[in-house]
Design a protein around this motif. Structure first.
Motif, PDB file in Angstrom:
ATOM      1  N   LEU A 199       0.833  -1.203   0.000  1.00  0.00           N
ATOM      2  CA  LEU A 199       0.000   0.000   0.000  1.00  0.00           C
ATOM      3  C   LEU A 199       0.867   1.252   0.000  1.00  0.00           C
ATOM      4  O   LEU A 199       0.619   2.190  -0.765  1.00  0.00           O
ATOM      5  N   ALA A 200       1.906   1.269   0.846  1.00  0.00           N
ATOM      6  CA  ALA A 200       2.787   2.434   0.926  1.00  0.00           C
ATOM      7  C   ALA A 200       3.449   2.713  -0.418  1.00  0.00           C
ATOM      8  O   ALA A 200       3.538   3.868  -0.855  1.00  0.00           O
ATOM      9  N   VAL A 201       3.908   1.655  -1.090  1.00  0.00           N
ATOM     10  CA  VAL A 201       4.558   1.826  -2.398  1.00  0.00           C
ATOM     11  C   VAL A 201       3.577   2.405  -3.410  1.00  0.00           C
ATOM     12  O   VAL A 201       3.892   3.342  -4.150  1.00  0.00           O
ATOM     13  N   ASN A 202       2.367   1.876  -3.454  1.00  0.00           N
ATOM     14  CA  ASN A 202       1.369   2.361  -4.412  1.00  0.00           C
ATOM     15  C   ASN A 202       0.961   3.805  -4.129  1.00  0.00           C
ATOM     16  O   ASN A 202       0.798   4.609  -5.053  1.00  0.00           O
ATOM     17  N   LEU A 203       0.777   4.137  -2.857  1.00  0.00           N
ATOM     18  CA  LEU A 203       0.431   5.514  -2.502  1.00  0.00           C
ATOM     19  C   LEU A 203       1.527   6.478  -2.932  1.00  0.00           C
ATOM     20  O   LEU A 203       1.259   7.547  -3.508  1.00  0.00           O
ATOM     21  N   ALA A 204       2.778   6.115  -2.648  1.00  0.00           N
ATOM     22  CA  ALA A 204       3.906   6.981  -2.987  1.00  0.00           C
ATOM     23  C   ALA A 204       4.018   7.184  -4.499  1.00  0.00           C
ATOM     24  O   ALA A 204       4.215   8.315  -4.970  1.00  0.00           O
ATOM     25  N   LEU A 205       3.884   6.107  -5.252  1.00  0.00           N
ATOM     26  CA  LEU A 205       4.000   6.213  -6.707  1.00  0.00           C
ATOM     27  C   LEU A 205       2.862   7.032  -7.298  1.00  0.00           C
ATOM     28  O   LEU A 205       3.073   7.833  -8.219  1.00  0.00           O
ATOM     29  N   ARG A 206       1.675   6.872  -6.759  1.00  0.00           N
ATOM     30  CA  ARG A 206       0.533   7.634  -7.275  1.00  0.00           C
ATOM     31  C   ARG A 206       0.740   9.136  -7.042  1.00  0.00           C
ATOM     32  O   ARG A 206       0.471   9.958  -7.924  1.00  0.00           O
ATOM     33  N   LEU A 207       1.207   9.493  -5.861  1.00  0.00           N
ATOM     34  CA  LEU A 207       1.461  10.907  -5.560  1.00  0.00           C
ATOM     35  C   LEU A 207       2.589  11.461  -6.431  1.00  0.00           C
ATOM     36  O   LEU A 207       2.492  12.567  -6.974  1.00  0.00           O
ATOM     37  N   ALA A 208       3.667  10.690  -6.553  1.00  0.00           N
ATOM     38  CA  ALA A 208       4.812  11.140  -7.348  1.00  0.00           C
ATOM     39  C   ALA A 208       4.427  11.324  -8.806  1.00  0.00           C
ATOM     40  O   ALA A 208       4.844  12.301  -9.451  1.00  0.00           O
ATOM     41  N   ASP A 209       3.636  10.401  -9.334  1.00  0.00           N
ATOM     42  CA  ASP A 209       3.214  10.497 -10.732  1.00  0.00           C
ATOM     43  C   ASP A 209       2.297  11.695 -10.964  1.00  0.00           C
ATOM     44  O   ASP A 209       2.145  12.158 -12.097  1.00  0.00           O
ATOM     45  N   ALA A 210       1.685  12.186  -9.878  1.00  0.00           N
ATOM     46  CA  ALA A 210       0.845  13.384  -9.973  1.00  0.00           C
ATOM     47  C   ALA A 210       1.659  14.656  -9.792  1.00  0.00           C
ATOM     48  O   ALA A 210       1.101  15.755  -9.748  1.00  0.00           O
ATOM     49  N   GLY A 211       2.987  14.497  -9.672  1.00  0.00           N
ATOM     50  CA  GLY A 211       3.868  15.656  -9.562  1.00  0.00           C
ATOM     51  C   GLY A 211       4.135  16.123  -8.147  1.00  0.00           C
ATOM     52  O   GLY A 211       4.725  17.194  -7.940  1.00  0.00           O
ATOM     53  N   GLU A 212       3.737  15.319  -7.141  1.00  0.00           N
ATOM     54  CA  GLU A 212       3.929  15.717  -5.749  1.00  0.00           C
ATOM     55  C   GLU A 212       5.300  15.279  -5.230  1.00  0.00           C
ATOM     56  O   GLU A 212       5.851  14.282  -5.688  1.00  0.00           O
ATOM     57  N   LYS A 213       5.807  16.034  -4.268  1.00  0.00           N
ATOM     58  CA  LYS A 213       7.039  15.657  -3.571  1.00  0.00           C
ATOM     59  C   LYS A 213       6.671  14.643  -2.500  1.00  0.00           C
ATOM     60  O   LYS A 213       5.773  14.868  -1.697  1.00  0.00           O
TER      61      LYS A 213
END
Length: 218
Positions: A18-32
């Motif tokens: 879950l942590a990996v998916n959350l992080a990748l989703r945020l990063a792909d949206a341009g978030e730090k």
């Protein structure tokens, strides 16, 4: 998502995936995004195992200096309170059960001083894991985590699955279990996760890719 998301749960419930998916989703949206590998007990399935994946997506990883070595030493070599005040999102992947969450207690006061509406602590559940097959068992483990961490959960994530044997019906059969836990805990059911290829119609869906796999499935 809020600025800080702490992820806890029973061993093998799927916290790290879950942590990996959350992080990748945020990063792909341009978030730090910064991910803290706070599993200082179990050397398997740590977020530190995904350092290369995170780097390729611009995600910062903070992990014990002993992560991915032959030494399993519960040492923290980073300032998590400082990270909480830095720009961007902070995702904290906590070790399983109360043994893995005990280290959170040292941050309870600092986090409570932070703006409360910017912090979530989610409890990940899997109906098909040993010792969490009934709502009562699952809630007992959740309360034990809260006791040692001196922090309260704010939501439930239903990650019920049977690994590669998971079907759409597997997910649907676990929904009443997840809803009952949320009801008894008086917490929202934040997400129900499922593999992206299953295409299930469930409340609050969160399709994921399976990055964390048992050795026999790799």
């Amino acid at each position: 998502m809020k600025k800080i998301t702490i992820i806890t749960g029973h061993y093998g419930s799927g916290k790290t995936n879950l942590a990996v998916n959350l992080a990748l989703r945020l990063a792909d949206a341009g978030e730090k995004v910064t991910v803290v590998d706070f599993d200082i007990v179990n050397p398997y399935f740590r977020t530190a195992d995904f350092a290369g994946l995170f780097e390729s997506h611009g995600i910062t990883l903070a992990a014990s200096m002993y992560a991915n070595t032959s030494l399993d030493i519960p040492a923290i070599s980073f300032d998590m309170e400082r990270m909480a005040y830095e720009p961007g999102y902070l995702i904290v992947d906590v070790g399983g059960d109360d043994a893995g969450a005990i280290g959170l207690g040292r941050y309870a006061e600092g986090f409570s001083a932070y703006v409360p509406d910017q912090l979530d602590m989610w409890y990940v559940i899997n109906r098909y894991r040993y010792l969490t097959e009934e709502p009562g068992e699952t809630l007992t483990l959740m309360r034990e985590i809260e006791a040692v961490s001196r922090m309260r959960h704010t939501g439930i994530v239903n990650n019920s699955n049977l690994g590669r044997e998971t079907t759409a019906q597997t997910i649907l059969n676990a929904l009443p279990y997840a809803e009952e836990i949320a009801k008894q805990a008086q917490l929202p059911l934040v997400y129900t996760t499922y593999r992206e290829d299953l295409r299930i119609n469930v409340p609050d869906p969160f399709p994921v890719q399976v990055y964390v796999k048992p050795v026999w499935e790799q």
